[in-house]
Design a protein around this motif. Sequence first.
Motif, PDB file in Angstrom:
ATOM      1  N   UNK A 210     -17.542 -24.309  40.210  1.00  0.00           N
ATOM      2  CA  UNK A 210     -19.040 -24.790  39.390  1.00  0.00           C
ATOM      3  C   UNK A 210     -19.360 -25.581  40.087  1.00  0.00           C
ATOM      4  N   UNK A 211     -19.446 -25.865  40.856  1.00  0.00           N
ATOM      5  CA  UNK A 211     -19.899 -27.421  41.999  1.00  0.00           C
ATOM      6  C   UNK A 211     -20.544 -26.142  43.273  1.00  0.00           C
ATOM      7  N   UNK A 212     -20.073 -25.258  43.446  1.00  0.00           N
ATOM      8  CA  UNK A 212     -20.381 -24.621  44.886  1.00  0.00           C
ATOM      9  C   UNK A 212     -22.207 -23.794  44.402  1.00  0.00           C
ATOM     10  N   UNK A 213     -22.425 -24.463  43.036  1.00  0.00           N
ATOM     11  CA  UNK A 213     -24.131 -23.757  42.968  1.00  0.00           C
ATOM     12  C   UNK A 213     -24.932 -24.854  42.655  1.00  0.00           C
ATOM     13  N   UNK A 214     -24.374 -25.779  42.597  1.00  0.00           N
ATOM     14  CA  UNK A 214     -25.256 -26.942  42.355  1.00  0.00           C
ATOM     15  C   UNK A 214     -25.398 -28.437  44.066  1.00  0.00           C
ATOM     16  N   UNK A 215     -23.878 -28.175  44.453  1.00  0.00           N
ATOM     17  CA  UNK A 215     -24.142 -29.677  45.170  1.00  0.00           C
ATOM     18  C   UNK A 215     -23.016 -29.203  46.527  1.00  0.00           C
ATOM     19  N   UNK A 216     -23.237 -27.955  47.139  1.00  0.00           N
ATOM     20  CA  UNK A 216     -23.344 -26.805  48.138  1.00  0.00           C
ATOM     21  C   UNK A 216     -23.134 -27.952  49.301  1.00  0.00           C
ATOM     22  N   UNK A 217     -24.355 -28.788  49.699  1.00  0.00           N
ATOM     23  CA  UNK A 217     -24.528 -29.742  50.712  1.00  0.00           C
ATOM     24  C   UNK A 217     -23.386 -30.619  51.056  1.00  0.00           C
ATOM     25  N   UNK A 218     -23.584 -31.723  49.739  1.00  0.00           N
ATOM     26  CA  UNK A 218     -22.372 -32.507  49.938  1.00  0.00           C
ATOM     27  C   UNK A 218     -20.611 -32.092  49.798  1.00  0.00           C
ATOM     28  N   UNK A 223     -16.195 -30.698  53.603  1.00  0.00           N
ATOM     29  CA  UNK A 223     -15.474 -30.433  54.345  1.00  0.00           C
ATOM     30  C   UNK A 223     -15.388 -30.341  55.419  1.00  0.00           C
ATOM     31  N   UNK A 224     -16.299 -30.436  56.465  1.00  0.00           N
ATOM     32  CA  UNK A 224     -16.844 -30.473  57.737  1.00  0.00           C
ATOM     33  C   UNK A 224     -16.382 -31.791  58.192  1.00  0.00           C
ATOM     34  N   UNK A 225     -15.889 -32.466  57.690  1.00  0.00           N
ATOM     35  CA  UNK A 225     -15.748 -33.829  58.297  1.00  0.00           C
ATOM     36  C   UNK A 225     -14.023 -33.871  58.012  1.00  0.00           C
ATOM     37  N   UNK A 226     -13.597 -33.337  56.861  1.00  0.00           N
ATOM     38  CA  UNK A 226     -11.850 -32.973  56.464  1.00  0.00           C
ATOM     39  C   UNK A 226     -11.326 -32.511  57.611  1.00  0.00           C
ATOM     40  N   UNK A 227     -11.856 -31.128  57.838  1.00  0.00           N
ATOM     41  CA  UNK A 227     -11.077 -30.009  58.680  1.00  0.00           C
ATOM     42  C   UNK A 227     -11.008 -29.840  59.443  1.00  0.00           C
ATOM     43  N   UNK A 277     -14.810 -33.816  42.610  1.00  0.00           N
ATOM     44  CA  UNK A 277     -13.060 -33.644  43.404  1.00  0.00           C
ATOM     45  C   UNK A 277     -13.159 -32.813  43.202  1.00  0.00           C
ATOM     46  N   UNK A 278     -12.635 -32.168  42.119  1.00  0.00           N
ATOM     47  CA  UNK A 278     -12.678 -30.428  41.965  1.00  0.00           C
ATOM     48  C   UNK A 278     -12.789 -29.999  43.029  1.00  0.00           C
ATOM     49  N   UNK A 279     -14.295 -29.654  43.005  1.00  0.00           N
ATOM     50  CA  UNK A 279     -15.104 -28.794  43.748  1.00  0.00           C
ATOM     51  C   UNK A 279     -14.067 -28.789  45.654  1.00  0.00           C
ATOM     52  N   UNK A 280     -14.172 -30.005  45.853  1.00  0.00           N
ATOM     53  CA  UNK A 280     -14.296 -30.548  47.337  1.00  0.00           C
ATOM     54  C   UNK A 280     -13.023 -30.101  47.635  1.00  0.00           C
ATOM     55  N   UNK A 281     -11.628 -29.921  46.058  1.00  0.00           N
ATOM     56  CA  UNK A 281      -9.933 -29.506  46.750  1.00  0.00           C
ATOM     57  C   UNK A 281     -10.535 -28.315  46.847  1.00  0.00           C
TER      58      UNK A 281
END
Length: 300
Positions: A210-218, A223-227, A277-281
């Motif tokens: 669900x978060x992909x639609x509203x907060x994709x840049x964040x 993802x860029x930082x961790x992976x 958090x769920x979206x990031x995971x």
Amino acid sequence: MNIVMALFPLIILIAMGYLLKQTRFVTDDFWGNSEKLNYFILFPSLLFLNLSNVELDLATVSSMLGILILVILLAAIALFVVKKIYNIPVQRFGVYMQSQVRFNTYIGLSLMASLFGPKGMQMFAMLIAVAIPLVNILSVLALSSLSWNTLGKTVISITRNPLILGCIVGVSFNLLDLGVMESIEQLVKLLAAMSLPLGLLSVGAALQFDQFKTNISGLLMNVFGRLLIMPILAFAVCQAFHLSHLESMILVVFFSLPTASAAYILTRYFHGDSELMAGIISLQTLCFALTFPLLMSLFF
């Protein structure tokens, strides 16, 4: 072993978990209960089993442990500086901290066994004995409004964390050379054997988009930082300290892992932004299948 082949069983189990959740093959209550069971009993049993039996050769991995702590602390300090500059609220800052310093141990243990065999598993076990308490303490601190009023709750949360307790008890048994009854050891082995497959299924079931639609840049920044940034930083530090090829690979693999699915549980407990958090995971777990082979081919 080929990287893709090592990832294959992990991806299948995660995909199975997602499909089982979406098709409601099992009820939603199952996933909440299974996560709780794994977090409080099965996974601490796995940590205890690995750390109580592993040959703790700290002299061999001292350089690796130093680099592990250094990279984690550098990331944490950078995040605290960003928090100060942009005045990030605790509910969201705790999510950012966990997304960068925590790691999915289920995926890590599965990969170490496939890629490096018993030696890699032994070295990884010694790393997580230090990493799990460290990243859990940082996560609790990041999710807490540090004051005298909340200090007691923060300390209690750290001391009661089942993953930290599993590590402490396992290392204590190892250092004190304490044995357990054979029947109890077999019981712990059975409990531990359930942890990884159930954990990977739960990772898939926890995927939320669900978060992909509203907060994709964040999400993409996390993802860029961790992976990418974290494993690149780890590789650079390994090269600066002239670590061996195997030691460098294990550390890069460690910092290439997506964040822990248990981060969602801790975030909810401290009333953080659990949806973010769920979206990031979810996004980190998906992107890991692409970034990990890329990093391995680039560095090794």
